[in-house]
Design an enzyme around this catalytic site. Structure first.
Site, PDB file in Angstrom:
ATOM      1  N   ASP A  19      52.215  45.662  34.477  1.00 23.54           N
ATOM      2  CA  ASP A  19      53.011  44.648  35.177  1.00 23.54           C
ATOM      3  C   ASP A  19      53.585  45.207  36.482  1.00 23.54           C
ATOM      4  O   ASP A  19      53.889  46.392  36.574  1.00 23.54           O
ATOM      5  CB  ASP A  19      54.148  44.186  34.250  1.00 23.54           C
ATOM      6  CG  ASP A  19      54.753  42.874  34.696  1.00 23.54           C
ATOM      7  OD1 ASP A  19      54.156  42.181  35.555  1.00 23.54           O
ATOM      8  OD2 ASP A  19      55.839  42.534  34.202  1.00 23.54           O
ATOM      9  N   HIS A  36      47.235  43.863  43.378  1.00 21.99           N
ATOM     10  CA  HIS A  36      46.208  43.864  42.334  1.00 21.99           C
ATOM     11  C   HIS A  36      45.128  44.905  42.647  1.00 21.99           C
ATOM     12  O   HIS A  36      44.624  45.584  41.758  1.00 21.99           O
ATOM     13  CB  HIS A  36      45.580  42.473  42.201  1.00 21.99           C
ATOM     14  CG  HIS A  36      46.554  41.439  41.696  1.00 21.99           C
ATOM     15  ND1 HIS A  36      47.402  41.675  40.635  1.00 21.99           N
ATOM     16  CD2 HIS A  36      46.819  40.170  42.104  1.00 21.99           C
ATOM     17  CE1 HIS A  36      48.148  40.593  40.414  1.00 21.99           C
ATOM     18  NE2 HIS A  36      47.808  39.671  41.302  1.00 21.99           N
ATOM     19  N   LEU A 130      36.612  58.078  24.722  1.00 21.63           N
ATOM     20  CA  LEU A 130      37.619  57.012  24.748  1.00 21.63           C
ATOM     21  C   LEU A 130      36.994  55.628  24.526  1.00 21.63           C
ATOM     22  O   LEU A 130      35.937  55.324  25.078  1.00 21.63           O
ATOM     23  CB  LEU A 130      38.284  57.054  26.136  1.00 21.63           C
ATOM     24  CG  LEU A 130      39.299  55.966  26.437  1.00 21.63           C
ATOM     25  CD1 LEU A 130      40.589  56.230  25.675  1.00 21.63           C
ATOM     26  CD2 LEU A 130      39.579  55.910  27.942  1.00 21.63           C
TER      27      LEU A 130
HETATM   28  C1  FPP Z   1      50.667  41.928  36.395  1.00 20.33           C
HETATM   29  O1  FPP Z   1      51.249  42.018  37.665  1.00 20.33           O
HETATM   30  C2  FPP Z   1      49.249  42.186  36.467  1.00 20.33           C
HETATM   31  C3  FPP Z   1      48.277  41.277  36.173  1.00 20.33           C
HETATM   32  C4  FPP Z   1      48.511  39.886  35.770  1.00 20.33           C
HETATM   33  C5  FPP Z   1      46.873  41.620  36.281  1.00 20.33           C
HETATM   34  C6  FPP Z   1      46.514  43.030  35.992  1.00 20.33           C
HETATM   35  C7  FPP Z   1      45.319  43.302  36.754  1.00 20.33           C
HETATM   36  C8  FPP Z   1      44.942  44.483  37.298  1.00 20.33           C
HETATM   37  C9  FPP Z   1      45.671  45.726  37.122  1.00 20.33           C
HETATM   38  C10 FPP Z   1      43.753  44.554  38.142  1.00 20.33           C
HETATM   39  C11 FPP Z   1      42.481  43.923  37.640  1.00 20.33           C
HETATM   40  C12 FPP Z   1      42.018  44.382  36.327  1.00 20.33           C
HETATM   41  C13 FPP Z   1      40.800  44.893  36.045  1.00 20.33           C
HETATM   42  C14 FPP Z   1      40.421  45.123  34.608  1.00 20.33           C
HETATM   43  C15 FPP Z   1      39.826  45.266  37.059  1.00 20.33           C
HETATM   44  P1  FPP Z   1      51.958  40.736  38.249  1.00 20.33           P
HETATM   45  O2  FPP Z   1      51.012  40.086  39.189  1.00 20.33           O
HETATM   46  O3  FPP Z   1      52.433  39.845  37.151  1.00 20.33           O
HETATM   47  O4  FPP Z   1      53.144  41.395  39.002  1.00 20.33           O
HETATM   48  P2  FPP Z   1      54.595  40.783  39.238  1.00 20.33           P
HETATM   49  O5  FPP Z   1      55.249  40.657  37.882  1.00 20.33           O
HETATM   50  O6  FPP Z   1      55.246  41.818  40.078  1.00 20.33           O
HETATM   51  O7  FPP Z   1      54.405  39.466  39.931  1.00 20.33           O
END
Ligand code: FPP
Length: 244
Positions: A19, A36, A130
Protein backbone atom coordinates in the site's frame (compact mmCIF):
# COMPACT_ATOMS: atom_id res chain seq x y z
CA UNK A 1 5.64 -31.68 10.29
CA UNK A 2 3.81 -28.52 11.36
CA UNK A 3 3.22 -26.03 8.57
CA UNK A 4 3.57 -23.12 10.98
CA UNK A 5 6.78 -21.32 11.78
CA UNK A 6 7.60 -21.44 15.49
CA UNK A 7 8.66 -18.30 17.39
CA UNK A 8 12.28 -17.30 16.68
CA UNK A 9 12.13 -19.01 13.26
CA UNK A 10 12.05 -17.48 9.84
CA UNK A 11 8.49 -17.19 8.53
CA UNK A 12 7.76 -19.80 5.86
CA UNK A 13 5.00 -17.76 4.26
CA UNK A 14 5.02 -13.96 4.09
CA UNK A 15 1.99 -12.11 2.70
CA UNK A 16 2.17 -8.42 1.81
CA UNK A 17 -0.38 -5.66 1.24
CA UNK A 18 1.62 -3.30 -0.97
CA UNK A 19 0.00 0.00 0.00
CA UNK A 20 0.98 3.62 -0.54
CA UNK A 21 1.93 3.85 -4.22
CA UNK A 22 -0.47 6.75 -4.78
CA UNK A 23 0.61 8.71 -1.72
CA UNK A 24 4.29 8.18 -2.55
CA UNK A 25 3.69 9.75 -5.96
CA UNK A 26 1.44 12.58 -4.76
CA UNK A 27 4.02 13.55 -2.13
CA UNK A 28 6.50 14.07 -4.96
CA UNK A 29 4.09 15.94 -7.24
CA UNK A 30 3.96 12.95 -9.61
CA UNK A 31 0.97 11.16 -11.13
CA UNK A 32 -0.24 8.08 -9.25
CA UNK A 33 0.96 5.94 -12.17
CA UNK A 34 4.55 6.85 -11.27
CA UNK A 35 3.95 5.38 -7.81
CA UNK A 36 2.64 2.14 -9.30
CA UNK A 37 5.65 1.97 -11.63
CA UNK A 38 8.02 2.36 -8.68
CA UNK A 39 5.85 -0.21 -6.90
CA UNK A 40 6.88 -2.79 -9.48
CA UNK A 41 10.54 -2.03 -8.72
CA UNK A 42 9.85 -2.57 -5.02
CA UNK A 43 8.11 -5.82 -5.90
CA UNK A 44 11.18 -7.02 -7.82
CA UNK A 45 13.48 -6.11 -4.90
CA UNK A 46 11.21 -7.89 -2.47
CA UNK A 47 10.98 -11.09 -4.52
CA UNK A 48 14.79 -11.20 -4.74
CA UNK A 49 15.18 -10.54 -1.02
CA UNK A 50 12.59 -13.16 -0.06
CA UNK A 51 14.28 -15.77 -2.26
CA UNK A 52 17.70 -14.89 -0.79
CA UNK A 53 16.33 -15.25 2.74
CA UNK A 54 14.97 -18.70 1.99
CA UNK A 55 11.30 -17.79 2.44
CA UNK A 56 9.11 -20.53 0.90
CA UNK A 57 6.01 -18.54 -0.06
CA UNK A 58 5.55 -14.83 -0.81
CA UNK A 59 1.98 -13.71 -1.51
CA UNK A 60 1.48 -10.20 -2.91
CA UNK A 61 -1.85 -8.35 -3.15
CA UNK A 62 -1.57 -6.83 -6.62
CA UNK A 63 -5.22 -6.04 -7.41
CA UNK A 64 -8.31 -6.55 -5.28
CA UNK A 65 -11.88 -7.23 -6.37
CA UNK A 66 -12.61 -3.73 -5.02
CA UNK A 67 -9.87 -2.04 -7.10
CA UNK A 68 -12.12 -2.09 -10.21
CA UNK A 69 -13.87 0.91 -8.60
CA UNK A 70 -10.82 3.10 -9.29
CA UNK A 71 -10.82 5.48 -12.28
CA UNK A 72 -10.74 3.51 -15.54
CA UNK A 73 -7.38 4.95 -16.57
CA UNK A 74 -5.74 3.77 -13.32
CA UNK A 75 -7.30 0.29 -13.64
CA UNK A 76 -6.03 0.08 -17.22
CA UNK A 77 -2.57 1.16 -16.12
CA UNK A 78 -2.41 -1.44 -13.33
CA UNK A 79 -3.52 -4.19 -15.73
CA UNK A 80 -0.89 -3.10 -18.23
CA UNK A 81 1.82 -3.10 -15.53
CA UNK A 82 0.90 -6.65 -14.61
CA UNK A 83 0.97 -7.79 -18.26
CA UNK A 84 4.34 -6.10 -18.73
CA UNK A 85 5.68 -7.67 -15.54
CA UNK A 86 4.68 -11.15 -16.72
CA UNK A 87 6.11 -10.55 -20.20
CA UNK A 88 9.45 -9.20 -18.97
CA UNK A 89 10.09 -11.00 -15.68
CA UNK A 90 8.76 -14.53 -15.95
CA UNK A 91 11.77 -15.90 -17.87
CA UNK A 92 14.20 -14.59 -15.22
CA UNK A 93 12.01 -15.83 -12.38
CA UNK A 94 11.93 -19.23 -14.05
CA UNK A 95 15.75 -19.22 -14.29
CA UNK A 96 15.85 -18.44 -10.57
CA UNK A 97 13.71 -21.53 -9.90
CA UNK A 98 10.76 -19.38 -8.71
CA UNK A 99 7.30 -20.91 -9.06
CA UNK A 100 4.56 -18.46 -10.01
CA UNK A 101 0.98 -18.95 -8.85
CA UNK A 102 -1.95 -16.61 -9.32
CA UNK A 103 -4.90 -16.54 -6.93
CA UNK A 104 -8.20 -14.71 -7.32
CA UNK A 105 -11.24 -14.95 -9.55
CA UNK A 106 -10.34 -15.49 -13.22
CA UNK A 107 -13.95 -15.61 -14.44
CA UNK A 108 -14.70 -12.54 -16.49
CA UNK A 109 -11.04 -11.61 -17.02
CA UNK A 110 -9.88 -11.09 -20.59
CA UNK A 111 -8.89 -14.35 -22.26
CA UNK A 112 -5.42 -12.98 -23.11
CA UNK A 113 -4.73 -12.25 -19.43
CA UNK A 114 -6.01 -15.67 -18.33
CA UNK A 115 -3.75 -17.27 -20.94
CA UNK A 116 -0.74 -15.32 -19.64
CA UNK A 117 -1.49 -16.54 -16.10
CA UNK A 118 -1.83 -20.14 -17.25
CA UNK A 119 1.40 -20.01 -19.26
CA UNK A 120 3.42 -18.48 -16.40
CA UNK A 121 2.08 -21.10 -14.00
CA UNK A 122 2.70 -23.98 -16.42
CA UNK A 123 6.26 -22.87 -17.24
CA UNK A 124 7.28 -22.60 -13.59
CA UNK A 125 5.15 -25.46 -12.18
CA UNK A 126 8.10 -27.68 -11.24
CA UNK A 127 10.28 -24.95 -9.73
CA UNK A 128 11.28 -25.55 -6.14
CA UNK A 129 12.67 -22.28 -4.75
CA UNK A 130 10.35 -19.43 -3.72
CA UNK A 131 6.63 -19.73 -4.54
CA UNK A 132 5.55 -16.27 -5.72
CA UNK A 133 1.78 -16.01 -5.31
CA UNK A 134 0.19 -13.02 -7.01
CA UNK A 135 -3.28 -12.16 -5.76
CA UNK A 136 -5.10 -10.61 -8.71
CA UNK A 137 -8.82 -9.82 -8.82
CA UNK A 138 -8.64 -11.29 -5.35
CA UNK A 139 -11.09 -10.79 -2.49
CA UNK A 140 -11.15 -13.15 0.45
CA UNK A 141 -14.93 -13.09 0.99
CA UNK A 142 -15.42 -13.87 -2.71
CA UNK A 143 -12.85 -16.70 -2.48
CA UNK A 144 -14.64 -18.19 0.54
CA UNK A 145 -17.99 -17.82 -1.25
CA UNK A 146 -16.64 -19.71 -4.29
CA UNK A 147 -15.34 -22.45 -1.99
CA UNK A 148 -18.71 -22.74 -0.22
CA UNK A 149 -20.49 -22.95 -3.58
CA UNK A 150 -18.17 -25.76 -4.75
CA UNK A 151 -18.69 -27.66 -1.49
CA UNK A 152 -22.47 -27.12 -1.64
CA UNK A 153 -22.52 -28.61 -5.15
CA UNK A 154 -20.81 -31.76 -3.84
CA UNK A 155 -23.31 -32.02 -0.99
CA UNK A 156 -26.19 -31.52 -3.47
CA UNK A 157 -24.95 -34.25 -5.81
CA UNK A 158 -24.32 -36.64 -2.90
CA UNK A 159 -20.51 -36.90 -3.16
CA UNK A 160 -19.92 -35.18 0.20
CA UNK A 161 -21.88 -35.42 3.46
CA UNK A 162 -22.52 -32.13 5.24
CA UNK A 163 -21.09 -33.68 8.42
CA UNK A 164 -17.79 -34.27 6.63
CA UNK A 165 -17.19 -30.56 5.96
CA UNK A 166 -14.21 -29.65 8.15
CA UNK A 167 -11.87 -26.66 8.20
CA UNK A 168 -9.43 -28.80 6.16
CA UNK A 169 -12.11 -29.41 3.50
CA UNK A 170 -12.82 -25.68 3.31
CA UNK A 171 -9.08 -24.88 3.12
CA UNK A 172 -8.70 -27.37 0.28
CA UNK A 173 -11.32 -25.48 -1.76
CA UNK A 174 -9.67 -22.08 -1.38
CA UNK A 175 -7.34 -20.64 -4.04
CA UNK A 176 -4.47 -21.17 -1.60
CA UNK A 177 -5.07 -24.95 -1.29
CA UNK A 178 -1.80 -26.74 -0.61
CA UNK A 179 0.03 -23.63 0.67
CA UNK A 180 0.87 -23.13 4.34
CA UNK A 181 -1.02 -20.29 6.04
CA UNK A 182 0.90 -17.00 6.19
CA UNK A 183 3.11 -16.70 9.26
CA UNK A 184 3.61 -12.99 8.74
CA UNK A 185 1.46 -10.36 7.03
CA UNK A 186 3.09 -7.02 6.28
CA UNK A 187 1.12 -3.94 5.27
CA UNK A 188 3.00 -0.85 4.17
CA UNK A 189 1.67 2.71 4.02
CA UNK A 190 0.66 3.05 7.67
CA UNK A 191 -2.95 1.81 7.44
CA UNK A 192 -3.84 -0.92 9.90
CA UNK A 193 -6.49 -3.07 8.27
CA UNK A 194 -6.68 -6.33 6.33
CA UNK A 195 -8.84 -5.16 3.38
CA UNK A 196 -10.45 -8.49 2.40
CA UNK A 197 -7.08 -10.26 2.14
CA UNK A 198 -6.60 -13.92 3.15
CA UNK A 199 -9.21 -13.71 5.93
CA UNK A 200 -9.46 -17.49 6.44
CA UNK A 201 -5.74 -18.09 6.06
CA UNK A 202 -4.70 -15.37 8.55
CA UNK A 203 -6.37 -16.96 11.61
CA UNK A 204 -3.00 -17.13 13.45
CA UNK A 205 -0.86 -14.84 11.31
CA UNK A 206 1.29 -12.15 12.92
CA UNK A 207 0.56 -8.68 11.50
CA UNK A 208 3.28 -6.06 11.06
CA UNK A 209 2.25 -2.58 9.89
CA UNK A 210 5.08 -0.46 8.55
CA UNK A 211 4.84 3.26 7.82
CA UNK A 212 6.89 3.42 4.63
CA UNK A 213 5.07 3.62 1.30
CA UNK A 214 5.36 0.53 -0.88
CA UNK A 215 7.73 2.12 -3.49
CA UNK A 216 10.25 2.62 -0.65
CA UNK A 217 10.13 -1.01 0.48
CA UNK A 218 13.38 -2.99 0.15
CA UNK A 219 15.37 -5.88 1.62
CA UNK A 220 15.96 -3.89 4.83
CA UNK A 221 12.23 -3.27 5.25
CA UNK A 222 11.56 -6.98 4.84
CA UNK A 223 14.33 -7.86 7.29
CA UNK A 224 12.87 -5.36 9.81
CA UNK A 225 9.41 -6.91 9.56
CA UNK A 226 10.89 -10.38 10.02
CA UNK A 227 12.85 -9.19 13.04
CA UNK A 228 9.58 -7.94 14.59
CA UNK A 229 7.94 -11.29 13.75
CA UNK A 230 10.73 -13.20 15.43
CA UNK A 231 10.23 -11.27 18.66
CA UNK A 232 6.54 -12.18 18.80
CA UNK A 233 5.31 -14.89 21.11
CA UNK A 234 3.18 -17.20 18.93
CA UNK A 235 0.93 -19.43 21.01
CA UNK A 236 -1.72 -20.49 18.47
CA UNK A 237 -4.34 -20.37 21.24
CA UNK A 238 -2.25 -22.54 23.58
CA UNK A 239 0.19 -21.58 26.32
CA UNK A 240 3.72 -20.28 26.05
CA UNK A 241 6.24 -23.06 25.38
CA UNK A 242 8.04 -24.07 28.61
CA UNK A 243 11.73 -23.24 28.69
CA UNK A 244 14.18 -25.31 30.77
C1 FPP B 1 -1.79 0.22 -3.34
O1 FPP B 1 -1.37 1.55 -3.46
C2 FPP B 1 -1.31 -0.57 -4.45
C3 FPP B 1 -2.11 -1.17 -5.38
C4 FPP B 1 -3.58 -1.08 -5.41
C5 FPP B 1 -1.55 -1.93 -6.48
C6 FPP B 1 -0.28 -2.64 -6.20
C7 FPP B 1 0.40 -2.74 -7.47
C8 FPP B 1 1.74 -2.75 -7.68
C9 FPP B 1 2.73 -2.73 -6.62
C10 FPP B 1 2.26 -2.74 -9.05
C11 FPP B 1 1.70 -3.73 -10.03
C12 FPP B 1 1.76 -5.14 -9.63
C13 FPP B 1 2.32 -6.15 -10.33
C14 FPP B 1 2.12 -7.56 -9.87
C15 FPP B 1 3.15 -5.95 -11.51
P1 FPP B 1 -2.47 2.67 -3.55
O2 FPP B 1 -2.63 3.03 -4.98
O3 FPP B 1 -3.74 2.22 -2.90
O4 FPP B 1 -1.79 3.80 -2.75
P2 FPP B 1 -2.49 4.92 -1.87
O5 FPP B 1 -3.16 4.22 -0.71
O6 FPP B 1 -1.35 5.76 -1.43
O7 FPP B 1 -3.46 5.64 -2.76
Amino acid sequence: MSDRAAPDCMPRHVAIIMDGNGRWATQRGLPRSAGHRQGVEALRRTVRAAADMGISVLTLYSFSTENWARPQAEVRFLLELLRRFIRTDVADLHKSNVRIMIIGDRDGLELSLRTMFEEAEALTRHNTALKLVIAFNYGSRQEITRAVQAIARQVADGTLAAADITPAVIGAHLDTAGLPDPDLLIRTGGEQRISNYLLWQCAYTEFVFQPEYWPEFDAHSLARAIETFRMRDRRFGGLKAQTA
